[in-house]
Each structure stands twice: as structure tokens, then as C-alpha cells.
Write a protein that holds these residues in place. Structure first.
Motif, PDB file in Angstrom:
ATOM      1  N   THR A 181      -0.550 -11.337 -25.678  1.00 48.12           N
ATOM      2  CA  THR A 181      -1.183 -10.753 -26.854  1.00 48.12           C
ATOM      3  C   THR A 181      -2.650 -11.161 -26.892  1.00 48.12           C
ATOM      4  O   THR A 181      -2.972 -12.341 -26.703  1.00 48.12           O
ATOM      5  CB  THR A 181      -0.488 -11.206 -28.149  1.00 48.12           C
ATOM      6  OG1 THR A 181       0.835 -10.661 -28.195  1.00 48.12           O
ATOM      7  CG2 THR A 181      -1.245 -10.715 -29.382  1.00 48.12           C
ATOM      8  N   HIS A 193       4.121  -8.101 -30.254  1.00 47.56           N
ATOM      9  CA  HIS A 193       3.811  -9.490 -29.911  1.00 47.56           C
ATOM     10  C   HIS A 193       5.080 -10.319 -29.736  1.00 47.56           C
ATOM     11  O   HIS A 193       5.041 -11.381 -29.105  1.00 47.56           O
ATOM     12  CB  HIS A 193       2.919 -10.122 -30.983  1.00 47.56           C
ATOM     13  CG  HIS A 193       3.426  -9.951 -32.378  1.00 47.56           C
ATOM     14  ND1 HIS A 193       3.273  -8.779 -33.084  1.00 47.56           N
ATOM     15  CD2 HIS A 193       4.074 -10.806 -33.204  1.00 47.56           C
ATOM     16  CE1 HIS A 193       3.820  -8.912 -34.274  1.00 47.56           C
ATOM     17  NE2 HIS A 193       4.315 -10.126 -34.374  1.00 47.56           N
ATOM     18  N   ASN A 245      -0.131 -12.762 -34.334  1.00 48.19           N
ATOM     19  CA  ASN A 245       0.074 -11.328 -34.151  1.00 48.19           C
ATOM     20  C   ASN A 245      -1.112 -10.447 -34.493  1.00 48.19           C
ATOM     21  O   ASN A 245      -1.144  -9.294 -34.114  1.00 48.19           O
ATOM     22  CB  ASN A 245       1.273 -10.866 -34.980  1.00 48.19           C
ATOM     23  CG  ASN A 245       1.066 -11.117 -36.457  1.00 48.19           C
ATOM     24  OD1 ASN A 245       1.108 -12.265 -36.899  1.00 48.19           O
ATOM     25  ND2 ASN A 245       0.833 -10.088 -37.240  1.00 48.19           N
ATOM     26  N   SER A 276      -0.813  -6.008 -27.454  1.00 49.53           N
ATOM     27  CA  SER A 276       0.263  -6.818 -26.866  1.00 49.53           C
ATOM     28  C   SER A 276       0.957  -6.022 -25.767  1.00 49.53           C
ATOM     29  O   SER A 276       0.994  -4.793 -25.810  1.00 49.53           O
ATOM     30  CB  SER A 276       1.301  -7.214 -27.925  1.00 49.53           C
ATOM     31  OG  SER A 276       0.736  -7.984 -28.954  1.00 49.53           O
TER      32      SER A 276
END
Length: 374
Positions: free
Chosen positions: A255, A121, A144, A238
Motif C-alpha cells: 500500500t 489494503h 489505509n 494498494s
């Protein structure tokens, strides 16, 4: 244990035995200590003066000193296999973040505790100091998702150089949500995270031409029956691309995150939200000379499909967006790096324009950092 869990563990165990059975005599290794110490001065505030986060605990000025110290032991066997053990000491806390890796012509087999992240990410990041969303300004933003390093995990990395275009691949498997350094035989001593029954992560990167790097990652986890029923299991992926030409480097990343969502328990249950996130990041970094670098980055975090309707069980299509714009400069002299940066975050809690006096939720952060590497 489920059948598929046994299958995964059996494959990993067989691969490990096949590789390690070829080991010869292991020689005593050497131990090194590396790390850094960093002092920071930060000023946080609100662009509008009406942010709901405008409190003494969030806004204002502050000074901090942090450290990251790595104790690393390495060695080699008589047939050329290498091994590495590393543990970390952070900010005066207990020793944590351990890893043990064995590398052979067949690849690398590693065991990790709070280490071994495969998420990309931040693969796009070209910042002179670090991504703005990683500096604590994006309260409430989902950045993330789940990570291999969230749990104790085992990984396999293919040997470097065996695939064209600089392609590398890694896979990680966590058999449960354990997070501690205690030996596996003492499972009760390991912290269990959120009733995770297993988690798998993947990463692929490539460097097909000079100056170009790209990659992708994917992670998923499964919750066991010890928690409320699950509507959506957590997963995220991602991808990124970076291209360097001359002194400039351009970065772009995406992402996608699906957090775990529990099933509704009644028609009136509107607390279990169906959340999905789509994050877009891009930036420009410039190396002015060997010592000075500057950067500008923009990150956008979009939340979609929120709030299950109590009557129809439908998901609404509201799409609030949190964004972070960051400008930074860093100057390196030997082992010392001095950095300065400014970030502005809009709608940091995905609130959007809700018609209240606090509808902006726009915060700012300015920092100065002095970091010594050793």
C-alpha cells in the motif's frame, strides 16, 4: 460546481437513467436480520516497560461486548432486476452504514453511506481472526489512507462473468465530503468531512487460475478552497496477491499513501510535513481442519520524506518503520467462533531510536474472542 464535477455527475446520471428506465414492475421484497455478537478479553502491555503509551488508558486488561446487526431488504422486478437495501446497527449506536443497490444485466448501481469500501489494503490478509493492525495496536501508523466509504458515494460495478480470468471492476464517486444519512435535499444535515470537494475510488480484482486471487485499488480526493492551501492532495493505492494450495494460503500486499499536506506559510514553517507511506504485508494461513485455522502475519509501515527544512524547503529522507507481528488461531463450531491471538508492535509511532528512555515504543496485545453469528 466545477465543469469536471458536472461532467462526472452527468455521466453517472445518464447511466443510471438508461439502466433504471428499463425497470418493470417492482414486487414487494423480504426483510432479514443477520449479524453477530462478540465478547473479547484483551491484555495490552509494553515489551520494554518504557513505552510512552504505558498509561492506564492504553495498557492493561479489559473486557468488551460488541455487536453488528444488519437489516437487509431484497426484492426483484418482473424483468429480473434485483435490488437490495441494507442498514446496520453497531454497538448500541444509532442506525448507520446504509446502502441501496440495483443489479441488472448491465451491472450494479449502488448508493452508499459509510459503506462500499473499495480499498484493498487488507486484500492480502490470511489471518485466522483479522489483521493485527486492525485490532487497535498500531497507534500512529498510517494503514489505509482515504476510502470510498469515508463519504456518501455512488458506485458502478461491471456485471460479473463478462471478463475473462474472473476480472471484476468497480468505481465510486463522492461529490463532496458529506457523511450523514439525511436526504441530499437537506445537505445542511449531513456531516461535512474535511472540506472534501470530491473523491474517486477504483478497484480491480481477478482470479486467473485456481487458488490464485489478486487485485488493486486506488483512491484520490480533492480539498476545496475552504481550507489552507494544499501542497499535496491525498491519494493512495494498494495491490495484493493470495495463493491457496492445499490447506495453506499465502498472502502479500503493498500500500502506498500520500496524505494531504498543506503548503508552507513562511520560511520558518516546519509544522507542515511532507509525508509518504509505503506499507508491506505478508502472511501464512493454514486450515488444520474444517474447524481449526491458524495464521502468522507481518506488517511493516514505513514513513518517508518527513519534516520540511525551514531554510531550504527540502524534504528529509528519514524512514522510521512501524511493524506488527501477529499469530492467531480460530476454532469454529456452527455459528460460534473462538479465537486467540498475540501481536507485537515495534515503534508504533514511527519514533525510531531517538536516544530517549522511551525510544522503543514497543507494545504487545493478547486477546481472546468469542463470536456468535446469527
Amino acid at each position: 460546481m466545477k465543469g469536471k464535477d458536472m461532467t462526472k455527475l452527468t455521466k453517472i446520471t445518464l447511466a443510471m437513467i438508461a439502466s433504471l428506465s428499463l425497470l418493470g414492475t417492482a414486487y414487494a421484497g423480504e426483510v432479514t436480520v443477520t449479524g453477530n455478537a462478540e465478547a473479547t478479553y484483551s491484555i495490552t502491555g509494553s515489551k520494554t516497560g518504557t513505552s510512552v503509551d504505558d498509561t492506564a488508558t492504553v495498557m492493561g486488561k479489559g473486557i468488551g461486548v460488541a455487536n453488528e446487526i444488519d437489516f437487509t431488504a431484497t426484492g426483484e422486478t418482473d424483468n429480473g432486476y434485483t435490488w437490495k437495501y441494507q442498514t446496520q446497527f453497531d454497538d448500541g449506536t444509532a442506525v448507520d452504514d446504509g446502502r441501496l443497490e440495483v443489479t441488472s444485466p448491465f451491472g450494479t448501481l449502488g448508493f452508499y453511506v459509510s459503506e462500499g469500501s473499495l480499498g484493498k489494503h487488507y486484500g492480502w490478509d490470511v489471518s485466522a481472526y483479522g489483521a493485527g493492525s486492525d485490532q487497535g495496536i498500531t497507534t500512529g501508523a498510517e494503514v489505509n489512507g482515504i476510502e470510498a466509504s469515508d463519504y456518501n458515494n455512488i458506485q458502478y460495478h461491471i456485471p460479473s462473468g463478462i471478463l475473462p480470468f474472473g476480472i471484476t471492476a468497480k468505481v465510486a464517486y463522492a461529490p463532496n465530503g458529506a457523511t450523514g444519512q439525511t436526504k441530499a435535499a437537506s445537505v445542511r444535515g449531513q456531516g461535512a468531512m474535511a472540506h472534501i470537494s470530491e473523491s474517486t475510488s477504483y478497484q480491480v480484482t481477478a482470479a486467473p487460475i485456481e487458488g490464485l486471487s489478486l487485485g488493486a485499488s486506488y483512491a484520490e480526493a480533492t480539498y476545496n478552497g475552504g481550507v489552507a492551501a494544499t501542497k499535496y492532495q491525498p491519494e493512495n493505492g494498494s495491490l495484493y496477491v493470495k495463493y491457496a494450495i492445499g490447506p495453506a494460503t499465502f498472502g502479500y500486499g503493498k500500500t502506498y499513501i500520500q496524505p494531504r499536506v498543506t503548503a508552507r506559510t513562511a520560511d520558518t514553517d516546519v509544522t507542515n510535513e511532507a509525508r509518504k507511506y509505503e506499507n508491506t504485508s505478508y502472511g501464512l494461513g493454514v486450515s488444520v481442519n474444517d474447524q481449526l485455522s491458524v495464521s502468522f502475519t507481518t506488517e511493516e509501515f514505513e514513513l518517508t520524506e518527513v519534516d520540511i527544512d525551514a531554510g531550504t524547503d527540502a524534504e528529509t529522507s528519514a524512514t522510521p518503520v512501524t511493524s506488527v507481528d501477529t499469530i492467531q488461531a480460530a476454532y469454529n463450531v456452527g455459528g460460534m467462533t473462538v479465537a486467540i491471538g498475540h501481536a507485537e508492535a515495534d515503534e508504533i509511532s514511527y519514533n525510531g531510536d531517538n536516544g530517549t528512555a522511551n525510544d522503543e515504543h514497543d507494545n504487545t496485545q493478547t486477546f481472546i474472542s468469542v463470536k456468535m453469528a446469527f
